[in-house]
Design a protein around this motif. Sequence first.
Motif, PDB file in Angstrom:
ATOM      1  N   THR A 252       0.818  -1.219   0.000  1.00 57.89           N
ATOM      2  CA  THR A 252       0.000   0.000   0.000  1.00 57.89           C
ATOM      3  C   THR A 252       0.848   1.264   0.000  1.00 57.89           C
ATOM      4  OG1 THR A 252      -0.140  -0.033   2.424  1.00 57.89           O
ATOM      5  CG2 THR A 252      -1.906  -1.133   1.206  1.00 57.89           C
ATOM      6  N   GLY A 253       2.164   1.114  -0.109  1.00 62.62           N
ATOM      7  CA  GLY A 253       3.035   2.280  -0.151  1.00 62.62           C
ATOM      8  C   GLY A 253       3.338   2.867   1.213  1.00 62.62           C
ATOM      9  N   GLY A 254       2.792   2.289   2.289  1.00 66.42           N
ATOM     10  CA  GLY A 254       3.057   2.804   3.629  1.00 66.42           C
ATOM     11  C   GLY A 254       2.009   2.343   4.629  1.00 66.42           C
ATOM     12  N   LEU A 255       2.319   2.523   5.913  1.00 63.82           N
ATOM     13  CA  LEU A 255       1.349   2.321   6.983  1.00 63.82           C
ATOM     14  C   LEU A 255       0.767   3.694   7.278  1.00 63.82           C
ATOM     15  CD1 LEU A 255      -0.067   0.909   9.304  1.00 63.82           C
ATOM     16  CD2 LEU A 255       2.073   0.893  10.574  1.00 63.82           C
ATOM     17  N   TRP A 256      -0.409   3.969   6.733  1.00 59.64           N
ATOM     18  CA  TRP A 256      -0.936   5.330   6.673  1.00 59.64           C
ATOM     19  C   TRP A 256      -1.800   5.659   7.881  1.00 59.64           C
ATOM     20  CZ3 TRP A 256       1.465   8.031   3.132  1.00 59.64           C
ATOM     21  CH2 TRP A 256       1.976   7.374   2.019  1.00 59.64           C
ATOM     22  N   ARG A 257      -1.520   6.848   8.472  1.00 62.36           N
ATOM     23  CA  ARG A 257      -2.299   7.334   9.601  1.00 62.36           C
ATOM     24  C   ARG A 257      -2.608   8.818   9.423  1.00 62.36           C
ATOM     25  NH1 ARG A 257      -3.722   2.993  10.107  1.00 62.36           N
ATOM     26  NH2 ARG A 257      -3.379   1.528  11.824  1.00 62.36           N
ATOM     27  N   PHE A 258      -3.793   9.194   9.866  1.00 62.26           N
ATOM     28  CA  PHE A 258      -4.266  10.576   9.753  1.00 62.26           C
ATOM     29  C   PHE A 258      -3.444  11.504  10.646  1.00 62.26           C
ATOM     30  CE2 PHE A 258      -7.249  13.975  11.077  1.00 62.26           C
ATOM     31  CZ  PHE A 258      -7.560  14.491   9.833  1.00 62.26           C
ATOM     32  N   ASP A 259      -3.115  12.703  10.134  1.00 68.09           N
ATOM     33  CA  ASP A 259      -2.339  13.694  10.875  1.00 68.09           C
ATOM     34  C   ASP A 259      -3.218  14.923  11.124  1.00 68.09           C
ATOM     35  OD1 ASP A 259      -0.609  15.842  11.586  1.00 68.09           O
ATOM     36  OD2 ASP A 259       1.092  14.780  10.729  1.00 68.09           O
ATOM     37  N   ALA A 260      -3.635  15.116  12.375  1.00 66.25           N
ATOM     38  CA  ALA A 260      -4.547  16.217  12.714  1.00 66.25           C
ATOM     39  C   ALA A 260      -3.908  17.580  12.470  1.00 66.25           C
ATOM     40  CB  ALA A 260      -4.986  16.097  14.168  1.00 66.25           C
TER      41      ALA A 260
END
Length: 313
Positions: free
Chosen positions: A279-287
Amino acid sequence: MADAQASSGTWSAFLKSIASFNGDLSSLTAPPFILSSQSLTEFSSYWATHPPLLTAAAAEPDAARRAMLVLKWFLSTLKHQYASRSEQYGNEKKPLNPFLGELFLGTWTDEAGTTTLVSEQVSHHPPATAYCVRNDKTGVQLEGYNAQKATFKSTIIVKQIGHAVLTVPVGSGDDKKLERYLITLPSLHIEGLIFGAPFVELDGSSLITSSSGYTAKVDYSGKGWLSGKKNTVRNLRTKESAEGQPWERRYFNAVAEDETLALLGKAAGIPLDGERDKTGGLWRFDAEKAAKADAEKLTEEQIARIEKEMLGQ
């Protein structure tokens, strides 16, 4: 009659190309009559079709009942995610593939308060979409990312890669804490191909594993859905690689590790790296990024430049 015969011939040729193809079917082009007007980034909105159900667990003091309310919300999303397009159009349509950096934003206002969505195409090779749904009134947040890998074995089989994390604030005052639910995605397959009227069926199971100790398992009797071909706007990722600079994701970060996966990943069958290689990365939302992006106001000159660079206008 001639148009119908032409469409039938095109569909037959498409099925033959699928049956003889080895590898990921996303590299194939679907016939025009099966193309949707929706982008894959828009599919993230189906998580939030019922904000009152999404947020209901925040008002429940009992952990077991919260787990049931989360399960109820999850089940309520399945029809919109996997069956609504077949009911609307008579068959499943192939979604448009997002370009790198494409955004889809949404807002719902109802008895649950204001619920917002940010959906961003965070990777192009491999293609992956990250999303975050937030409810201001309750503090409930859903974030996740997903990609698809399609193959042909008597029908089109789609493996969904990725997961979602639902965070629910529980308690009050000094006792307030965050309860997390790690959600896995079902596999899919396409039925009705031979009749030219494809529709999605689900396969396998989904696990909803809570930090409170409860786990729900949803088993499916069907299988997958048709993934779109790879994005034809290919110069964005090529430019990113050639210049040696990462594309600036406006709302998400690729993180090295994640506390929810460390806590619940093993129970849900998700590796600690979140399958970042797919998936190109372990993606997490950045507030913080979100607050900065929300405060930005583009000038007419900037809008014109973006339209020229991204859309060729």
